[in-house]
Design a protein around this motif. Structure first.
Motif, PDB file in Angstrom:
ATOM      1  N   PRO A  75      -6.963   2.498  -1.844  1.00 46.46           N
ATOM      2  CA  PRO A  75      -6.945   1.829  -3.136  1.00 46.46           C
ATOM      3  C   PRO A  75      -5.584   1.843  -3.832  1.00 46.46           C
ATOM      4  O   PRO A  75      -5.466   1.417  -4.973  1.00 46.46           O
ATOM      5  N   ALA A  76      -4.549   2.309  -3.157  1.00 43.08           N
ATOM      6  CA  ALA A  76      -3.241   2.470  -3.788  1.00 43.08           C
ATOM      7  C   ALA A  76      -2.317   1.303  -3.453  1.00 43.08           C
ATOM      8  O   ALA A  76      -1.315   1.454  -2.760  1.00 43.08           O
ATOM      9  N   VAL A  77      -2.646   0.100  -3.945  1.00 39.64           N
ATOM     10  CA  VAL A  77      -1.838  -1.094  -3.683  1.00 39.64           C
ATOM     11  C   VAL A  77      -1.064  -1.438  -4.948  1.00 39.64           C
ATOM     12  O   VAL A  77      -1.653  -1.690  -5.995  1.00 39.64           O
ATOM     13  N   ASP A  78       0.250  -1.409  -4.850  1.00 34.91           N
ATOM     14  CA  ASP A  78       1.129  -1.689  -5.989  1.00 34.91           C
ATOM     15  C   ASP A  78       1.717  -3.091  -5.884  1.00 34.91           C
ATOM     16  O   ASP A  78       2.118  -3.525  -4.797  1.00 34.91           O
ATOM     17  N   PRO A  79       1.824  -3.802  -7.021  1.00 29.30           N
ATOM     18  CA  PRO A  79       2.458  -5.127  -7.005  1.00 29.30           C
ATOM     19  C   PRO A  79       3.910  -5.029  -6.564  1.00 29.30           C
ATOM     20  O   PRO A  79       4.604  -4.066  -6.874  1.00 29.30           O
ATOM     21  N   VAL A  80       4.364  -6.053  -5.830  1.00 34.68           N
ATOM     22  CA  VAL A  80       5.745  -6.115  -5.362  1.00 34.68           C
ATOM     23  C   VAL A  80       6.152  -7.590  -5.315  1.00 34.68           C
ATOM     24  O   VAL A  80       5.358  -8.450  -4.951  1.00 34.68           O
ATOM     25  N   THR A  81       7.391  -7.879  -5.758  1.00 38.42           N
ATOM     26  CA  THR A  81       7.867  -9.256  -5.644  1.00 38.42           C
ATOM     27  C   THR A  81       8.343  -9.475  -4.213  1.00 38.42           C
ATOM     28  O   THR A  81       8.947  -8.598  -3.601  1.00 38.42           O
ATOM     29  N   CYS A 130       0.838  -1.200   0.000  1.00 35.95           N
ATOM     30  CA  CYS A 130       0.000   0.000   0.000  1.00 35.95           C
ATOM     31  C   CYS A 130       0.873   1.249   0.000  1.00 35.95           C
ATOM     32  O   CYS A 130       1.760   1.404   0.843  1.00 35.95           O
ATOM     33  N   ARG A 131       0.607   2.153  -0.939  1.00 35.20           N
ATOM     34  CA  ARG A 131       1.354   3.416  -1.004  1.00 35.20           C
ATOM     35  C   ARG A 131       0.979   4.348   0.139  1.00 35.20           C
ATOM     36  O   ARG A 131       1.746   5.237   0.496  1.00 35.20           O
ATOM     37  N   ASP A 132      -0.199   4.155   0.719  1.00 38.87           N
ATOM     38  CA  ASP A 132      -0.653   5.057   1.780  1.00 38.87           C
ATOM     39  C   ASP A 132      -0.099   4.700   3.155  1.00 38.87           C
ATOM     40  O   ASP A 132       0.362   5.558   3.893  1.00 38.87           O
ATOM     41  N   CYS A 133      -0.138   3.385   3.521  1.00 34.57           N
ATOM     42  CA  CYS A 133       0.285   3.011   4.876  1.00 34.57           C
ATOM     43  C   CYS A 133       1.467   2.053   4.912  1.00 34.57           C
ATOM     44  O   CYS A 133       1.994   1.778   5.981  1.00 34.57           O
ATOM     45  N   GLY A 134       1.892   1.512   3.747  1.00 35.41           N
ATOM     46  CA  GLY A 134       3.046   0.640   3.689  1.00 35.41           C
ATOM     47  C   GLY A 134       2.788  -0.825   3.980  1.00 35.41           C
ATOM     48  O   GLY A 134       3.715  -1.626   3.962  1.00 35.41           O
ATOM     49  N   ALA A 135       1.549  -1.209   4.250  1.00 31.70           N
ATOM     50  CA  ALA A 135       1.233  -2.617   4.517  1.00 31.70           C
ATOM     51  C   ALA A 135       1.486  -3.462   3.272  1.00 31.70           C
ATOM     52  O   ALA A 135       1.223  -3.028   2.151  1.00 31.70           O
ATOM     53  N   THR A 136       1.996  -4.670   3.462  1.00 27.95           N
ATOM     54  CA  THR A 136       2.209  -5.606   2.358  1.00 27.95           C
ATOM     55  C   THR A 136       1.321  -6.816   2.573  1.00 27.95           C
ATOM     56  O   THR A 136       1.203  -7.321   3.690  1.00 27.95           O
ATOM     57  N   VAL A 137       0.691  -7.280   1.478  1.00 32.28           N
ATOM     58  CA  VAL A 137      -0.236  -8.413   1.534  1.00 32.28           C
ATOM     59  C   VAL A 137       0.096  -9.413   0.436  1.00 32.28           C
ATOM     60  O   VAL A 137       0.758  -9.082  -0.540  1.00 32.28           O
ATOM     61  N   PHE A 138      -0.360 -10.633   0.638  1.00 28.71           N
ATOM     62  CA  PHE A 138      -0.285 -11.654  -0.399  1.00 28.71           C
ATOM     63  C   PHE A 138      -1.582 -12.434  -0.363  1.00 28.71           C
ATOM     64  O   PHE A 138      -2.003 -12.868   0.703  1.00 28.71           O
ATOM     65  N   PRO A 139      -2.188 -12.614  -1.552  1.00 34.02           N
ATOM     66  CA  PRO A 139      -1.840 -12.045  -2.855  1.00 34.02           C
ATOM     67  C   PRO A 139      -2.242 -10.573  -2.938  1.00 34.02           C
ATOM     68  O   PRO A 139      -2.819 -10.022  -1.998  1.00 34.02           O
ATOM     69  N   VAL A 140      -1.954  -9.956  -4.094  1.00 35.34           N
ATOM     70  CA  VAL A 140      -2.322  -8.561  -4.318  1.00 35.34           C
ATOM     71  C   VAL A 140      -3.829  -8.410  -4.149  1.00 35.34           C
ATOM     72  O   VAL A 140      -4.600  -9.270  -4.576  1.00 35.34           O
TER      73      VAL A 140
END
Length: 145
Positions: A44-50, A24-34
């Protein structure tokens, strides 16, 4: 031919494939899957990351019976072989639940190092072998303490 169960969750068939999560570009949380929305802040600002290909086994169990629908494996009650399922901490980024290549409880330990790999799941209607992501014990790594 082979295919990944859900092509969008990884960079497979890259030789050193990785799982694809979202940050998430807003809060920095990372999730899997996207996900379209961040589960922490609903942004709504979730960017793909490997994601990292190695991690630590946080929790695990053995799946000792044939999973029910929507399980896509080819096994029957007669041919089913128990498999490990684990919660893996990928770096300091995110925890991912996935299949474990090892199913012997004597060879699994909390805190052990694991590496991303694939496991055959079944065959689709077109005759393609369907793969899923999985984790295997890291060679010679033992328990990460």
């Amino acid at each position: 031919m082979q295919r990944m169960i859900a092509p969008e969750i990884s960079t497979w068939p890259d030789a050193e494939f990785r799982l694809v999560g979202g940050t998430c570009r807003d809060c920095g949380a990372t999730v899997f899957p996207v996900q379209a929305l961040c589960p922490r802040c609903s942004g709504p600002a979730v960017d793909p990351v490997t994601l990292p290909p190695t991690g630590t086994l946080v929790a695990w169990t053995t799946q000792g019976f044939l999973p029910g629908p929507p399980y896509l494996g080819d096994e029957t009650a007669e041919t089913f072989v128990p498999f490990g399922v684990g919660l893996v901490q990928l770096g300091d980024v995110v925890r991912v639940e996935g299949r474990l290549i090892e199913n012997d409880p004597g060879k699994l330990d909390f805190g052990m190092a694991v590496v991303l790999t694939t496991a055959p799941l079944g065959t689709d209607g077109d005759g393609n072998e369907v793969l899923t992501f999985a984790f295997r014990p890291a060679e010679g790594e033992g328990v990460a303490r």
